[in-house]
Design an enzyme around this catalytic site. Structure first.
Site, PDB file in Angstrom:
ATOM      1  N   LYS A 170      54.807  40.379  30.041  1.00 55.20           N
ATOM      2  CA  LYS A 170      55.202  40.667  31.419  1.00 55.20           C
ATOM      3  C   LYS A 170      54.529  39.562  32.249  1.00 55.20           C
ATOM      4  CE  LYS A 170      54.193  42.523  34.939  1.00 55.20           C
ATOM      5  NZ  LYS A 170      54.316  41.551  36.419  1.00 55.20           N
ATOM      6  N   GLU A 216      40.595  38.243  31.186  1.00 53.69           N
ATOM      7  CA  GLU A 216      39.946  36.908  31.793  1.00 53.69           C
ATOM      8  C   GLU A 216      40.300  37.106  33.337  1.00 53.69           C
ATOM      9  OE1 GLU A 216      42.063  33.375  30.190  1.00 53.69           O
ATOM     10  OE2 GLU A 216      41.339  33.747  28.310  1.00 53.69           O
ATOM     11  N   CYS A 250      41.151  29.969  38.055  1.00 59.41           N
ATOM     12  CA  CYS A 250      40.115  30.812  37.996  1.00 59.41           C
ATOM     13  C   CYS A 250      38.445  30.179  37.779  1.00 59.41           C
ATOM     14  CB  CYS A 250      39.994  31.758  36.893  1.00 59.41           C
ATOM     15  SG  CYS A 250      40.508  30.638  35.272  1.00 59.41           S
ATOM     16  N   GLU A 299      36.088  36.253  45.810  1.00 60.66           N
ATOM     17  CA  GLU A 299      37.160  35.292  45.358  1.00 60.66           C
ATOM     18  C   GLU A 299      38.166  35.042  46.264  1.00 60.66           C
ATOM     19  OE1 GLU A 299      39.622  36.050  42.002  1.00 60.66           O
ATOM     20  OE2 GLU A 299      39.091  34.325  41.064  1.00 60.66           O
TER      21      GLU A 299
HETATM   22  P1  NAD Z   1      46.800  40.215  39.543  1.00 57.28           P
HETATM   23  O1  NAD Z   1      45.635  40.872  38.898  1.00 57.28           O
HETATM   24  O2  NAD Z   1      47.303  40.589  40.937  1.00 57.28           O
HETATM   25  O3  NAD Z   1      48.118  40.258  38.586  1.00 57.28           O
HETATM   26  C1  NAD Z   1      48.081  39.808  37.261  1.00 57.28           C
HETATM   27  C2  NAD Z   1      49.199  40.442  36.595  1.00 57.28           C
HETATM   28  O4  NAD Z   1      48.759  41.934  36.362  1.00 57.28           O
HETATM   29  C3  NAD Z   1      50.632  40.530  37.054  1.00 57.28           C
HETATM   30  O5  NAD Z   1      51.286  39.932  36.001  1.00 57.28           O
HETATM   31  C4  NAD Z   1      50.793  41.871  37.694  1.00 57.28           C
HETATM   32  O6  NAD Z   1      52.025  41.989  37.742  1.00 57.28           O
HETATM   33  C5  NAD Z   1      50.035  42.574  36.574  1.00 57.28           C
HETATM   34  N1  NAD Z   1      49.422  43.824  37.023  1.00 57.28           N
HETATM   35  C6  NAD Z   1      49.557  44.284  38.160  1.00 57.28           C
HETATM   36  N2  NAD Z   1      48.915  45.580  38.375  1.00 57.28           N
HETATM   37  C7  NAD Z   1      49.096  46.140  36.959  1.00 57.28           C
HETATM   38  C8  NAD Z   1      48.647  47.163  36.524  1.00 57.28           C
HETATM   39  N3  NAD Z   1      48.489  48.290  37.191  1.00 57.28           N
HETATM   40  N4  NAD Z   1      48.912  47.444  35.289  1.00 57.28           N
HETATM   41  C9  NAD Z   1      49.472  46.431  34.501  1.00 57.28           C
HETATM   42  N5  NAD Z   1      49.561  45.061  35.154  1.00 57.28           N
HETATM   43  C10 NAD Z   1      49.541  44.988  36.449  1.00 57.28           C
HETATM   44  O7  NAD Z   1      46.279  38.663  39.580  1.00 57.28           O
HETATM   45  P2  NAD Z   1      47.162  37.346  40.247  1.00 57.28           P
HETATM   46  O8  NAD Z   1      46.717  37.614  41.617  1.00 57.28           O
HETATM   47  O9  NAD Z   1      48.492  37.285  39.631  1.00 57.28           O
HETATM   48  O10 NAD Z   1      46.334  36.394  39.817  1.00 57.28           O
HETATM   49  C11 NAD Z   1      45.252  35.764  40.142  1.00 57.28           C
HETATM   50  C12 NAD Z   1      43.766  36.320  39.616  1.00 57.28           C
HETATM   51  O11 NAD Z   1      43.715  35.867  38.221  1.00 57.28           O
HETATM   52  C13 NAD Z   1      42.566  35.736  39.945  1.00 57.28           C
HETATM   53  O12 NAD Z   1      41.839  36.888  40.422  1.00 57.28           O
HETATM   54  C14 NAD Z   1      42.032  34.726  39.173  1.00 57.28           C
HETATM   55  O13 NAD Z   1      40.698  34.540  39.112  1.00 57.28           O
HETATM   56  C15 NAD Z   1      42.515  35.649  37.785  1.00 57.28           C
HETATM   57  N6  NAD Z   1      42.565  34.494  36.759  1.00 57.28           N
HETATM   58  C16 NAD Z   1      41.540  34.331  35.704  1.00 57.28           C
HETATM   59  C17 NAD Z   1      41.508  33.598  34.712  1.00 57.28           C
HETATM   60  C18 NAD Z   1      40.587  33.450  33.759  1.00 57.28           C
HETATM   61  O14 NAD Z   1      40.583  32.786  32.686  1.00 57.28           O
HETATM   62  N7  NAD Z   1      39.407  34.227  33.982  1.00 57.28           N
HETATM   63  C19 NAD Z   1      42.515  32.747  34.505  1.00 57.28           C
HETATM   64  C20 NAD Z   1      43.233  32.724  35.581  1.00 57.28           C
HETATM   65  C21 NAD Z   1      43.449  33.567  36.680  1.00 57.28           C
END
Ligand code: NAD
Length: 503
Positions: A191, A266, A300, A397
């Site tokens: 997804k 992550e 991240c 963040e």
């Molecule tokens: P997000 O958490 O808003 O969304 C990530 C994914 O989760 C999307 O596909 C979204 O549709 C899905 N999602 C949202 N709510 C959900 C639910 N209730 N159930 C299942 N899936 C759901 O994150 P974002 O804004 O897309 O990405 C940015 C974040 O990702 C930042 O916090 C960043 O630090 C983190 N990130 C972490 C790493 C790492 O390796 N630690 C790497 C890249 C990004």
């Protein structure tokens, strides 16, 4: 025609098939719309124009994809690792062959600059090669002998898994999760993030054209709270590999509780770069600038907190401010661009809101602190100085090209500030004192640390965070531990005495 115009024309050509059909789901080898027919839009962060219509899927689409992954699992998991390796190497080659298409599409969908994205497909292919090479030995285990028993461990793929990815560098990140899952023998339902769905569709098409059997990798687009949620709750999905925000990870853990999901997270970070006065300050500045302003700061592991020893604080922050002010902002497909537009107006508003927060908290905006232009999600590379560790700009963040600089006097103070957030993903340490480097790295709360270096990733090493930054590690063999179950079989070595009961 300028290079930029030429690149834009090429990008339009590459994206046209996805524009014509819409970014549809890919289930059991077939490209299909959401069963309800619902669509949502993916927009260009350059000017807000609609790039393509995207399937807005619901639970029924996830159910169909999971059914396909479940059906494909026995076949894929039983293919010898060496055969899986061959197929996955072909996937890597096919990704490389379409590297420009992937890079250009990613730039348009995410706003990331081409100078960084041009490597995204190559790194994605490298992920496939690395994990493909480990597939033949993935089931291997160990022998543990006692005087009477011989215990043998081995690993087997856990089953169909869900992969949920965010919008920052989506292609590379997806391969980072999907490649080891496939190498381990799992089947996948992916997804992608709703803000950046385009290259996920390319990946599954490329993989199948290279020989990946249908149903082994399925892609379902849609919102997190509907499609994503159903995936995390589905009883036939054995594990969820998730990359995204910490609060979403927490939701996924709750959603997966009823079906006892294994989770790998992550999550977010507020990573410190700590500069002591004995360090090579010019190198430290270059690394800090690179780690916060590359990839639009939407990274991240970005070094979003600059902790500088008081004696060199003014000198270091002045150099960072100068460099930030000189950074070229522009169209993501311009090869000269360093900072492109942020992913989406919603995210842009979040980042811009921290400029008001910084002012309200009493920090100084040394450079940046404003939107650039009137069209598109462009934000100036920004440095906040005179910040204290407890401010929101030091704790939350921001996920943009925004750096918060805090001064410290002693090693103890640096450590307290560095560890004083909920997060613990990465840390960067600059010192030429070896003893200090040992003491600091022993006590820093971070899953990954770099001493006198920016983030240089080596695939065999573990990647992941502590505290609110994650659960589990990727890379090396760690990925296989997540996607596989370790089982133990015990054989008797002698005709040992079996306790007799009842006779
Ligand atoms: P997000 O958490 O808003 O969304 C990530 C994914 O989760 C999307 O596909 C979204 O549709 C899905 N999602 C949202 N709510 C959900 C639910 N209730 N159930 C299942 N899936 C759901 O994150 P974002 O804004 O897309 O990405 C940015 C974040 O990702 C930042 O916090 C960043 O630090 C983190 N990130 C972490 C790493 C790492 O390796 N630690 C790497 C890249 C990004």
């Amino acid at each position: 025609m300028s290079v930029l115009q030429d690149n834009i024309a090429k990008a339009r050509g590459y994206m046209q098939p996805l524009v014509d059909t819409g970014v549809l789901n890919h289930i059991d080898g077939a490209t299909v719309p959401a069963r309800s027919g619902a669509v949502m839009e993916t927009i260009s962060p350059v000017d807000g124009s609609v790039l393509a219509q995207v399937a807005k899927s619901g639970a029924e689409d996830i159910d169909a994809a999971v059914a396909a992954a479940k059906t494909a699992f026995p076949g894929w998991s039983k293919i010898p690792g060496a055969e899986r390796r061959k197929i996955l190497i072909k996937v890597a080659e096919a990704i490389e062959a379409r590297a420009e298409e992937i890079a250009f599409t990613e730039c348009m969908d995410t706003g990331q600059a081409l100078r960084f994205m041009s490597k995204a497909a190559i790194r994605g292919a490298a992920n496939f090669r690395f994990f493909a090479d480990q597939a033949p030995g993935a089931e291997d285990g160990m022998v543990k002998r006692t005087p009477t028993q011989m215990n043998t461990t081995s690993r087997r793929p856990i089953g169909p898994v869900g992969v949920i990815t965010p919008w920052n560098t989506p292609f590379m990140l997806s391969t980072w999760k999907i490649a080891p899952a496939l190498a381990a023998g799992c089947t996948v339902v992916h997804k992608p993030a709703e803000f950046s769905p385009m290259t996920a569709k390319l990946l599954v098409e490329i993989a199948e054209s290279a020989g990946l059997p249908k149903g082994v990798l399925n892609v379902v687009n849609g919102l997190g709270e509907t499609a994503g949620k159903r995936l995390t709750e589905h009883p036939d999905i054995r594990a969820i590999a998730f990359v995204g925000e910490s609060k979403t990870g927490s939701m996924i853990m709750k959603q997966g509780a009823d079906t006892l999901k294994r989770v790998h997270f992550e999550l977010g970070g507020k990573n410190p770069v700590i500069v002591f006065d004995d360090a090579d300050l010019d190198r430290a500045v270059d690394a800090a600038v690179f780690m916060i302003y590359s990839l639009n700061g939407e990274r991240c592991t970005s070094s979003s907190r600059l902790l500088v020893q008081a004696s060199v604080y003014d000198a270091v922050t002045a150099k960072v401010a100068e460099a930030a002010a000189r950074i070229r902002i522009g169209h993501p497909l311009d090869p000269e661009t360093v900072v492109g537009p942020l992913i989406h107006p919603v995210h842009e508003q979040k980042v811009l809101s921290y400029f008001d927060t910084a002012r309200a908290e009493g920090a100084t905006i040394a450079t940046g602190g404003e939107k650039v232009g009137t069209e598109g999600c462009y934000v100036a590379p920004t440095l906040f100085t005179n910040a204290t560790a407890d401010m929101a700009i030091s704790q939350e963040e921001i996920f943009g090209p925004v750096l918060t600089a805090i001064s410290f006097e002693t090693e103890e103070e640096a450590l307290a500030i560095a560890n004083g957030t909920d997060y613990g993903l990465s840390a960067y340490l600059w010192t030429n004192d070896l003893g200090r480097a040992m003491r600091m790295t022993d006590a820093l709360e971070a899953g990954m640390m770099w001493v006198n270096s920016e983030n240089i990733r080596h695939l065999p090493t573990p990647f992941g965070g502590v505290k609110a930054s994650g659960i589990g590690r990727d890379g090396g063999d760690w990925s296989f531990d997540f996607y596989m179950e370790t089982v133990n079989v015990s054989f008797p070595r002698t005709e040992h005495r079996i306790p007799k009961l009842g006779g």
